[in-house]
Design a protein around this motif. Structure first.
Motif, PDB file in Angstrom:
ATOM      1  N   TRP A 197      43.670  23.463  52.670  1.00  0.00           N
ATOM      2  CA  TRP A 197      43.737  24.358  51.508  1.00  0.00           C
ATOM      3  C   TRP A 197      45.140  24.930  51.349  1.00  0.00           C
ATOM      4  N   GLU A 198      45.529  25.151  50.100  1.00  0.00           N
ATOM      5  CA  GLU A 198      46.749  25.877  49.778  1.00  0.00           C
ATOM      6  C   GLU A 198      46.354  27.196  49.107  1.00  0.00           C
ATOM      7  N   LEU A 199      47.019  28.249  49.497  1.00  0.00           N
ATOM      8  CA  LEU A 199      46.716  29.556  48.921  1.00  0.00           C
ATOM      9  C   LEU A 199      47.510  29.804  47.646  1.00  0.00           C
ATOM     10  N   GLU A 200      46.937  30.609  46.783  1.00  0.00           N
ATOM     11  CA  GLU A 200      47.644  31.204  45.650  1.00  0.00           C
ATOM     12  C   GLU A 200      47.565  32.721  45.814  1.00  0.00           C
ATOM     13  N   PRO A 201      48.275  33.272  46.800  1.00  0.00           N
ATOM     14  CA  PRO A 201      48.133  34.691  47.100  1.00  0.00           C
ATOM     15  C   PRO A 201      48.538  35.603  45.958  1.00  0.00           C
ATOM     16  N   GLN A 202      49.402  35.110  45.057  1.00  0.00           N
ATOM     17  CA  GLN A 202      49.823  35.962  43.955  1.00  0.00           C
ATOM     18  C   GLN A 202      48.792  36.015  42.825  1.00  0.00           C
ATOM     19  N   SER A 203      47.641  35.326  43.023  1.00  0.00           N
ATOM     20  CA  SER A 203      46.512  35.547  42.122  1.00  0.00           C
ATOM     21  C   SER A 203      45.875  36.905  42.387  1.00  0.00           C
ATOM     22  N   LEU A 204      46.227  37.511  43.510  1.00  0.00           N
ATOM     23  CA  LEU A 204      45.827  38.895  43.785  1.00  0.00           C
ATOM     24  C   LEU A 204      46.855  39.815  43.130  1.00  0.00           C
ATOM     25  N   THR A 205      46.400  40.674  42.249  1.00  0.00           N
ATOM     26  CA  THR A 205      47.285  41.611  41.552  1.00  0.00           C
ATOM     27  C   THR A 205      47.343  42.929  42.309  1.00  0.00           C
ATOM     28  N   PHE A 206      48.561  43.360  42.641  1.00  0.00           N
ATOM     29  CA  PHE A 206      48.767  44.628  43.353  1.00  0.00           C
ATOM     30  C   PHE A 206      48.359  45.774  42.431  1.00  0.00           C
ATOM     31  N   PHE A 207      47.428  46.582  42.902  1.00  0.00           N
ATOM     32  CA  PHE A 207      46.712  47.534  42.060  1.00  0.00           C
ATOM     33  C   PHE A 207      47.009  48.989  42.415  1.00  0.00           C
ATOM     34  N   ALA A 208      47.035  49.289  43.705  1.00  0.00           N
ATOM     35  CA  ALA A 208      47.193  50.684  44.136  1.00  0.00           C
ATOM     36  C   ALA A 208      47.600  50.714  45.600  1.00  0.00           C
ATOM     37  N   HIS A 209      48.031  51.878  46.043  1.00  0.00           N
ATOM     38  CA  HIS A 209      48.511  52.042  47.416  1.00  0.00           C
ATOM     39  C   HIS A 209      48.164  53.456  47.879  1.00  0.00           C
ATOM     40  N   TRP A 210      47.342  53.533  48.899  1.00  0.00           N
ATOM     41  CA  TRP A 210      46.860  54.830  49.385  1.00  0.00           C
ATOM     42  C   TRP A 210      47.191  54.993  50.867  1.00  0.00           C
TER      43      TRP A 210
END
Length: 264
Positions: A132-145
């Motif tokens: 498998w190859e990942l597409e990690p940037q399909s995860l959108t950075f949303f918040a930081h706590w």
């Protein structure tokens, strides 16, 4: 007054000693239309952090996550890149759901991948085994706590869309006792009725997510607001001590009475 560093940087040396972590809000289409459903897990009662609470999949960032992030996301700040990898790995470990791959993944492959991950503890070995190859940037950075106390989780939140309701997931009974799909509004109603409990960051994020009628709406709103490390703080008001967060980060509710807020 202490100032947290930018969200693409680790906690500064003059801040508390914290644990980098990642969480992902997984969207799917509701079977009968309406608001998108989100994947939530109920933590086992005996867990040190958020025992018994309903949370999104996630956990701490491991050294192997950083190694993989350096290889496949060399142009991105390591703290965010490694958090993406941790969010993908933890989702597979906790729910059996493999997200952010370029190739389609069958339910049987996901089950086998999860078993291998539980054995070896590294996502890179799983990817190599299954090709498998990942597409990690399909995860959108949303918040930081990140609460400003020692050993707190310094958590970066992401959102990702499955685009379908046809997914096969199974709870990891070692850390979680229940897995369920629900809209953000329904999760808040469950919390209000006492059916589930949620910690302070989860409730604030559910309130924000309840504003969105689709994943596309979520992405548009996320793009319109900056992401910065949220350090909840206390504020004395006429009716008591409140736990509050800053304005301008996309959250419709900025706090609640500290006595009613579960923090971990």
């Amino acid at each position: 007054m202490f100032r947290s560093p930018p969200s693409d940087q680790p906690m500064s040396a003059d801040g508390p000693s914290v644990v980098p972590a990642a969480t992902v809000v997984v969207f799917r289409h509701a079977a009968e239309g309406g608001p998108p459903e989100l994947l939530m897990l109920q933590r086992s009662d005996g867990m040190r952090f958020a025992g018994g609470a309903a949370v999104f999949p996630g956990g701490r960032v491991d050294p192997a996550d950083r190694e993989l992030a350096r290889r496949i996301l060399p142009g991105e700040a390591e703290e965010i890149a490694a958090a993406r990898i941790a969010a993908i790995r933890e989702t597979l470990e906790e729910s059996g759901l493999m997200i952010a791959t370029r190739q389609p993944v069958t339910a049987q492959e996901a089950r086998e991948a999860r078993a291998l991950l539980m054995e070896v503890g590294r996502l890179d070995i799983v990817l190599e085994r299954f090709g498998w190859e990942l597409e990690p940037q399909s995860l959108t950075f949303f918040a930081h706590w990140c609460p400003l106390w020692e050993k707190a989780f310094d958590t970066r939140f992401f959102v990702v869309d499955l685009g379908t309701g046809a997914v096969d997931v199974t709870v990891d009974a070692t850390e979680n006792s229940r897995l369920f799909w629900t809209s953000a509004a329904d999760a808040l109603a469950m919390a209000d009725s006492g059916e589930i409990t949620v910690i302070f960051p989860t409730r604030r994020n559910l309130e924000r997510l309840a504003q969105y009628a689709s994943h596309a709406e979520a992405l548009a709103d996320i793009a319109a607001h900056p992401v910065s490390r949220i350090n909840p703080h206390t504020e004395q008001r006429d009716d008591g001590e409140w736990l509050v967060i800053p304005e301008g980060l996309g959250y419709p509710v900025l706090g609640q009475l500290k006595a009613t807020a579960r923090r971990g």
